[in-house]
Scaffold this motif. Structure first.
Motif, PDB file in Angstrom:
ATOM      1  N   TRP A 178      85.631   7.549  44.382  1.00  0.00           N
ATOM      2  CA  TRP A 178      84.621   7.301  43.321  1.00  0.00           C
ATOM      3  C   TRP A 178      83.798   8.557  43.125  1.00  0.00           C
ATOM      4  O   TRP A 178      83.210   9.077  44.079  1.00  0.00           O
ATOM      5  N   LEU A 179      83.815   9.093  41.884  1.00  0.00           N
ATOM      6  CA  LEU A 179      83.057  10.283  41.509  1.00  0.00           C
ATOM      7  C   LEU A 179      83.449  11.478  42.372  1.00  0.00           C
ATOM      8  O   LEU A 179      82.608  12.291  42.797  1.00  0.00           O
ATOM      9  N   GLY A 180      84.742  11.595  42.647  1.00  0.00           N
ATOM     10  CA  GLY A 180      85.230  12.737  43.410  1.00  0.00           C
ATOM     11  C   GLY A 180      85.104  12.574  44.898  1.00  0.00           C
ATOM     12  O   GLY A 180      85.453  13.498  45.652  1.00  0.00           O
ATOM     13  N   TYR A 181      84.619  11.438  45.343  1.00  0.00           N
ATOM     14  CA  TYR A 181      84.465  11.203  46.786  1.00  0.00           C
ATOM     15  C   TYR A 181      85.519  10.198  47.218  1.00  0.00           C
ATOM     16  O   TYR A 181      85.853   9.257  46.465  1.00  0.00           O
ATOM     17  N   ARG A 182      86.006  10.389  48.441  1.00  0.00           N
ATOM     18  CA  ARG A 182      87.036   9.501  49.002  1.00  0.00           C
ATOM     19  C   ARG A 182      86.491   8.866  50.281  1.00  0.00           C
ATOM     20  O   ARG A 182      85.937   9.552  51.143  1.00  0.00           O
TER      21      ARG A 182
END
Length: 481
Positions: free
Chosen positions: A32-36
């Motif tokens: 989500w939003l470049g975060y894993r």
């Protein structure tokens, strides 16, 4: 018990969920939003639970902060009410002790803390009344009429002020208004009834007895008595107006309501006698003689008799048969026997009457008997002397003030008490030393008499019936022999 079961159930569910997640492990991947984010299912569930607990705690904290003004206000209001109730209690206590200044001081505290003008006005009015400032008290009571909740108490206060100032017209108006607000209030009913009697509003007083019966102000015996008195009062007015037929109807109704009512019987028998209806007059006397004989009824009975003296004795015997052991029966029989020259019958009946209670009329009749039978002037003179010192004769007397009247009336002419006039003897006051009777005929039976000894003085009641109050001044009292 319910809380315990709820706690056990929630704990069981939590354990079951924990065991299920332990037996079925797995992973979850969130981008989500470049975060894993990679984690197990159990860790995600635990994080959601912790987040829920934090949100709940935050909501509870916000609620406490938002509601704090109301909570503080309730706390302060509770303290104000407590102080106001304490001031009201102290004000009433100061009124009871008679300290008007302190009572008014507490009144101001009640006004400041309770902010209830009804309590303040009531306490202020009572303090002003106690201080003698009736005008100020009246203003406070009148202000209480503006609110429905306090109108009754304002009317009660105005009623008491009017009675204190002897303003019965205004008092009657206030009593009627208070009765309309609370038709079953006992104090208002009694006060209104007395005011209606003073105003001679008999019909309204009769209707008020219905409310008195519902409120159980009077018992059945007293209700019957008051109803009969009111009907008789209407009959008195009818007689004064010359409406004899209406008076007869009302008096018969009163006797049907209370058959032992001597006043109504005397009025009805006397009315029949004046209308030359002797048979009806005698029937009324005979009916009343069974329960309440009196010399007044006997005099009416003798007035209606015709024929020679022996025939009158026969008629009197018919009357006496209804109540042969009563003193009045012996007296009327002796009087009839004297007129017929039946000396033995007259003497026997007089002696029987005197064994109960020797009165002045007994000695007078004995003196008449001595003169007519033996022409013994000296003996007759001695008996007349005894009559002047004997128990006074019964008569129509007021039980409230002791005043005598020449006839029965509904209200006492002296003190205006309603229904207090009865056929009775006055109180006698004589020295405590009991005189020794030297004459065989001078028999004074003390059975059934009422005496109070105080400061070497006996106050004796010479009535056959209940003794009236000893602190009342009785007319016609004579010294004892």
């Amino acid at each position: 018990m319910i809380r315990l079961l709820t706690f056990i159930l929630m704990t069981a569910v939590l354990i079951i969920c924990t065991v299920w997640f332990a037996n079925h492990p797995g992973t979850i991947n969130i981008v989500w939003l470049g975060y894993r984010f990679d984690g197990s299912i159990g860790m995600v569930a635990l994080a959601l639970l912790a987040l829920t607990i934090v949100l709940v705690l935050c909501w509870r904290g916000w609620s406490i902060i938002a509601n704090s003004p109301g909570w503080v206000g309730r706390l302060l209001g509770s303290r104000r009410r407590k102080k106001g109730q304490q001031a009201l209690t102290m004000g009433l206590l100061e009124l009871a002790s008679g300290d008007v200044r302190q009572a008014l001081k507490h009144t101001r505290a009640v006004d400041r803390y309770l902010e209830d003008d009804t309590l303040t006005r009531l306490l202020t009015a009572q303090a002003a009344e106690l201080d003698g400032n009736n005008e100020a008290a009246k203003r406070q009571f009148e202000a209480m009429l503006e609110k429905p909740d306090s109108a009754f108490f304002g009317l009660r206060g105005l009623l008491q002020l009017s009675l204190k100032n002897n303003n019965r017209k205004d008092a009657l108006d206030y009593a009627e208004r208070a009765h309309r607000l609370r038709p079953r209030n006992p104090a208002v009913i009694v006060t209104l009834f007395d005011l209606l009697l003073t105003s001679k509003r008999w019909d309204r007083a009769l209707s008020l007895l219905i409310d008195a019966q519902k409120a159980e102000v009077f018992n059945e015996k007293e209700l019957t008595r008051r109803r009969a008195l009111l009907i008789t009062a209407k009959a008195e007015d009818a007689i004064a107006a010359g409406e004899n037929a209406e008076a007869v109807k009302l008096l018969r109704k009163a006797l049907n309501s209370a058959d032992n009512f001597t006043g109504a019987a005397v009025l009805l028998a006397g009315l029949y006698r004046d209308l030359d209806q002797g048979n009806k007059a005698r029937d009324v006397v005979i009916h009343s003689w069974r329960t309440t004989p009196s010399a007044a009824l006997g005099a009416i009975y003798m007035d209606t008799l015709s024929g020679d003296a022996l025939a009158q004795v026969k008629s009197v015997e018919k009357l006496v048969e209804t109540n042969p052991e009563h003193v009045e029966s012996h007296i009327i029989m002796a009087e009839a026997a004297l007129l017929a020259d039946l000396w033995g019958v007259a003497r026997t009946n007089l002696e029987k009457a005197m064994t109960r209670k020797a009165e002045a009329r007994h000695y007078r009749l004995l003196a008449d008997l001595e003169m007519r039978e033996k022409q013994d002037g000296a003996k007759a003179r001695d008996l007349l002397i005894k009559a002047s010192h004997a128990n006074p004769d019964p008569d129509w007397r007021c039980g409230a003030c002791g005043a005598e009247t020449d006839r029965w009336v509904v209200s006492c002419p002296s003190c205006h008490s309603f229904g207090s006039v009865e056929w009775r003897s006055p109180l006698r006051v004589h020295p405590a030393q009991n005189p020794t009777a030297t004459d065989p005929q001078d028999v004074h039976s003390k059975a059934g008499s009422f005496a109070l000894t105080q400061d070497a003085t006996i106050i004796e009641n010479t009535n056959d019936g209940p003794a009236p109050k000893t602190d009342q001044t009785q007319k016609g009292t004579e010294p004892a022999a």
